[in-house]
Write a protein that holds these residues in place. Sequence first.
Motif, PDB file in Angstrom:
ATOM      1  N   VAL A   1       3.511   9.769 -46.264  1.00 23.52           N
ATOM      2  CA  VAL A   1       4.599  10.633 -45.818  1.00 23.52           C
ATOM      3  C   VAL A   1       4.131  12.075 -45.943  1.00 23.52           C
ATOM      4  O   VAL A   1       3.418  12.431 -46.884  1.00 23.52           O
ATOM      5  N   ARG A   2       4.515  12.906 -44.985  1.00 25.81           N
ATOM      6  CA  ARG A   2       4.031  14.281 -44.940  1.00 25.81           C
ATOM      7  C   ARG A   2       4.957  15.217 -45.715  1.00 25.81           C
ATOM      8  O   ARG A   2       6.182  15.105 -45.658  1.00 25.81           O
ATOM      9  N   PHE A   3       4.358  16.127 -46.470  1.00 22.93           N
ATOM     10  CA  PHE A   3       5.086  17.184 -47.159  1.00 22.93           C
ATOM     11  C   PHE A   3       5.918  17.955 -46.136  1.00 22.93           C
ATOM     12  O   PHE A   3       5.500  18.107 -44.984  1.00 22.93           O
ATOM     13  N   PRO A   4       7.120  18.457 -46.518  1.00 23.28           N
ATOM     14  CA  PRO A   4       7.968  19.187 -45.559  1.00 23.28           C
ATOM     15  C   PRO A   4       7.185  20.233 -44.764  1.00 23.28           C
ATOM     16  O   PRO A   4       6.619  21.166 -45.333  1.00 23.28           O
ATOM     17  N   LEU A   5       7.165  20.064 -43.440  1.00 23.79           N
ATOM     18  CA  LEU A   5       6.290  20.862 -42.597  1.00 23.79           C
ATOM     19  C   LEU A   5       6.671  22.336 -42.593  1.00 23.79           C
ATOM     20  O   LEU A   5       5.802  23.209 -42.574  1.00 23.79           O
ATOM     21  N   ASP A   6       7.951  22.653 -42.594  1.00 17.66           N
ATOM     22  CA  ASP A   6       8.378  24.055 -42.570  1.00 17.66           C
ATOM     23  C   ASP A   6       7.838  24.816 -43.774  1.00 17.66           C
ATOM     24  O   ASP A   6       7.480  25.991 -43.665  1.00 17.66           O
ATOM     25  N   VAL A   7       7.782  24.155 -44.906  1.00 20.40           N
ATOM     26  CA  VAL A   7       7.265  24.791 -46.123  1.00 20.40           C
ATOM     27  C   VAL A   7       5.746  24.870 -46.065  1.00 20.40           C
ATOM     28  O   VAL A   7       5.143  25.890 -46.411  1.00 20.40           O
ATOM     29  N   ALA A   8       5.111  23.813 -45.599  1.00 17.48           N
ATOM     30  CA  ALA A   8       3.651  23.766 -45.560  1.00 17.48           C
ATOM     31  C   ALA A   8       3.071  24.877 -44.691  1.00 17.48           C
ATOM     32  O   ALA A   8       2.023  25.444 -45.006  1.00 17.48           O
ATOM     33  N   LEU A   9       3.745  25.207 -43.598  1.00 16.62           N
ATOM     34  CA  LEU A   9       3.208  26.207 -42.677  1.00 16.62           C
ATOM     35  C   LEU A   9       3.232  27.614 -43.264  1.00 16.62           C
ATOM     36  O   LEU A   9       2.574  28.514 -42.750  1.00 16.62           O
TER      37      LEU A   9
END
Length: 206
Positions: free
Chosen positions: A6-14
């Motif tokens: 499962v991917r880490f929350p994308l909005d935060v990762a960017l």
Amino acid sequence: MAFHPVRFPLDVALGARGGPERRTDVVTLAGGGEQRNGRWQHARRRYNAGYGVKSRADMAAVLGFFEERRGRLHGFLWRDGLDFSSGGAAPTPLDQTLGTGDGVRTVFALTKRYGADFDPYLRPITRPVAGSVRLALDGAEQPGGWVVDLNTGLVSFDVPPDPGAAVTAGFLFDVPVRFDTDRLDVELTSFDGAEAPSIPLVEILP
């Protein structure tokens, strides 16, 4: 421990910061010269996701994700906003060379090449994105006759590529990581604002 695909929350990762880390021993000789030795074959990436937290909703998403991973216990997927493709934003089947057919070999590993003529680095890609991998033999895209393992990045052909055939690929990929802390330090800065100065992540190497 386990790995959760499962991917880490994308909005935060960017909005995060980080990149590759190397381990090099540098010895200064009596005459002032140096001897250097690279201890790691592969770079290991580190990130700080704290910089990507901009709101209370972001922090709530990270908190839930952290708790489900049990801190450092379980690994997960991370999207590096700078480096997530074999080439451009839309991969092509000619982006990266995986090897050359010999008429016997059926398994090839996804890799990404960094650098040019001096000492290029081949990075193993172990977590390709489902549905993103494209393959070609001698420049001709292969719509079928192969499968890719999304947990290892290994491509298996049904029939060995012909001797001398160039095997190339394009793909999107994530980085396997884990939290590098068992504690989150959260600050509510306003009614809808939150900060987490440090949420360290570290790459899980094969």
